[in-house]
Each structure stands twice: as C-alpha cells, then as structure tokens.
Design an enzyme around this catalytic site. Structure first.
Site, mmCIF file in Angstrom:
data_model
loop_
_atom_site.group_PDB
_atom_site.id
_atom_site.type_symbol
_atom_site.label_atom_id
_atom_site.label_comp_id
_atom_site.label_asym_id
_atom_site.label_seq_id
_atom_site.Cartn_x
_atom_site.Cartn_y
_atom_site.Cartn_z
ATOM 1 N N LYS A 57 0.837 -1.219 0.000
ATOM 2 C CA LYS A 57 0.000 0.000 0.000
ATOM 3 C C LYS A 57 0.869 1.266 0.000
ATOM 4 O O LYS A 57 0.624 2.191 -0.757
ATOM 5 C CB LYS A 57 -0.913 0.042 1.244
ATOM 6 N N ARG B 156 -8.379 1.158 9.669
ATOM 7 C CA ARG B 156 -8.021 -0.238 9.946
ATOM 8 C C ARG B 156 -9.125 -0.926 10.722
ATOM 9 O O ARG B 156 -9.056 -2.135 10.953
ATOM 10 C CB ARG B 156 -6.732 -0.294 10.744
ATOM 11 N N ARG C 288 12.305 -6.277 4.887
ATOM 12 C CA ARG C 288 12.224 -4.849 4.559
ATOM 13 C C ARG C 288 13.248 -4.041 5.360
ATOM 14 O O ARG C 288 13.471 -4.303 6.537
ATOM 15 C CB ARG C 288 10.816 -4.345 4.879
ATOM 16 N N ARG D 73 12.779 -1.852 10.956
ATOM 17 C CA ARG D 73 11.810 -1.378 11.946
ATOM 18 C C ARG D 73 11.573 -2.464 12.988
ATOM 19 O O ARG D 73 11.513 -3.645 12.653
ATOM 20 C CB ARG D 73 10.470 -1.065 11.252
ATOM 21 N N ARG E 211 1.200 -8.638 13.965
ATOM 22 C CA ARG E 211 0.539 -7.642 13.102
ATOM 23 C C ARG E 211 -0.404 -8.325 12.116
ATOM 24 O O ARG E 211 -1.490 -7.820 11.830
ATOM 25 C CB ARG E 211 1.582 -6.834 12.319
#
Ligand code: AMP
Length: 211
Positions: free
Chosen positions: A14, A89, A125, A158, A169
């Site tokens: 996204k 969300r 990532r 992160r 998550r």
C-alpha cells in the site's frame, strides 16, 4: 474531496503504491504509520501514546487515530484527491470518515496477497531513517548495503518488522479485515487488486480503478 483508502495486510504494498501515485499523479498521500513514526521521533504526546502499541504490533486506539486523520484532512482544499494508506483499519475508523460528508470515502481498494509472501516481504524490509524509503534485502536491495539510494540515509529494520511482531501484526489485521471489507462492500465502493505482481503492473491496475 475525493478520498480513496488502501486496505490490505501490512507488507501488501500500500505504502509503495501510494507514494508513487502521489509523486507522479498529484494525489495527497497520508500514511498513518509514517505519521505515528514521525510523532515518535519528535517525542510528541501522540508519539508517546502510540509507541508501545506499535512495538507490540497492536493497533493504536481508534480515538487517537481518528483525531490524527481528521486534523490532516481538515487542512485540505475541497477538490483534493486523497489516498489514505493504513487508515481506516477498523470499522469505527471507517465510520468516523463517513460520518462527515466532506470526508466520506469514495473508493476502498483492497490489496490481495498470500500470507507467506507477506512474511518474507516484511521481515526483509529495510527502511531509510531519513526519508522513509523502503528497500528489501532480496527483492529490492540498495546499491550500497545499508545506505538509502535516494538520500544517502542509514537503512534499518523497523522493530515491528521483526518476525515475532510481524506475526502479531498479521493476526491483528486478520481480526479486523473481514468486517472492514464487509463495511465497504455494503457501501458498494470496494475494489480488489491482485498485489502479488510487479510494482508497475499493480500501479496500472490501481490507476484504472482510481479513474
Ligand atoms: P503501518 O506502517 O501502516 O504498518 O503502521 C505501523 C503501525 O502503526 C501499526 O502496526 C499500528 O500499530 C499503527 N497504526 C497505523 N495506522 C493505524 C490505524 N489506522 N489504526 C491503528 N493503528 C495504526
């Protein structure tokens, strides 16, 4: 205001797509994740409230999120074309947008992607500390290891991209997503995009859906 919301699991692309669309086609892009991370870095009260939730992979409470997005939208002109990435969300967040005419959602675009791919995407990532650009250790390595191609900033992982937090998550996402999809399905503004394809192909599909 024309508001499109990007729905989908963390890692479904996204943010990458919204940033590209904003750079090339004049959309105003708000990423609530980026806004929260900026608040944490600035040491603001919202940042302090949010940090624990983010580090555990949980959602920040609706009340906090709704007021962040309402103040962001309040400053925009009536003819702005907005992409919301990471908001809403939950159903109460969606209802809060729709409860005011000028912020009602025009389209909801769901990024569809198989779960095992998400885990690989998220744990690999690496993000630039300075400009927020994302890279991937396998799929999109930077030219120089550990350094952002765009601004020369330092790349880091992160905390919430570490495997244990990623698993949480994804659980949190699954717990909310069906209800959120149903909400927009009933509003007759839900579109689905196959997000398990090269970035440019996904972008082509999104542009068709947004036009
Ligand atoms: P993201 O960068 O969009 O994956 O967001 C990172 C984290 O910020 C999420 O795991 C949540 O803890 C928090 N967050 C971002 N957007 C929202 C939202 N709309 N509602 C609740 N929490 C959020």
């Amino acid at each position: 205001m024309n508001i499109s919301v990007f729905l989908g699991a963390p890692g479904s692309g996204k943010g990458t797509q919204a940033k590209k669309l904003a750079q090339s086609y004049g959309y105003v892009h708000f990423s609530t994740g980026d806004m929260l991370r900026a608040a944490i870095q600035a040491g603001s009260e919202v940042g302090l409230q949010a940090k624990g939730f983010i580090d555990r992979g949980d959602l920040v409470p609706d009340g906090v999120m709704i007021s962040i997005i309402e103040s962001a939208l309040a400053g925009l002109s009536k003819d702005a074309r907005v992409l919301l990435d990471g908001f809403p969300r939950t159903v109460p967040q969606a209802q809060a947008l729709d409860s005011k005419n000028h912020t009602a959602v025009t389209r909801a675009l769901f990024f569809k992607i198989p779960e095992p791919i998400l885990i690989t995407r998220l744990t690999g990532r690496r993000t630039c500390r300075k400009c927020g650009e994302s890279f991937h250790v396998i799929f999109l390595p930077p030219k120089t290891q550990g350094i952002c191609d765009r601004c020369g900033g330092e790349l880091f992982q992160r905390t919430d991209d570490m495997e244990e937090v990623v698993v949480r998550r994804l659980e949190v996402f699954k717990g909310q997503n069906e209800r959120l999809m149903d909400y927009f399905r009933n509003r007759r503004c839900l579109f689905e995009v196959d997000a398990d394809r090269p970035v440019d192909e996904v972008q082509g599909s999104l542009l068709r859906m947004l036009s």
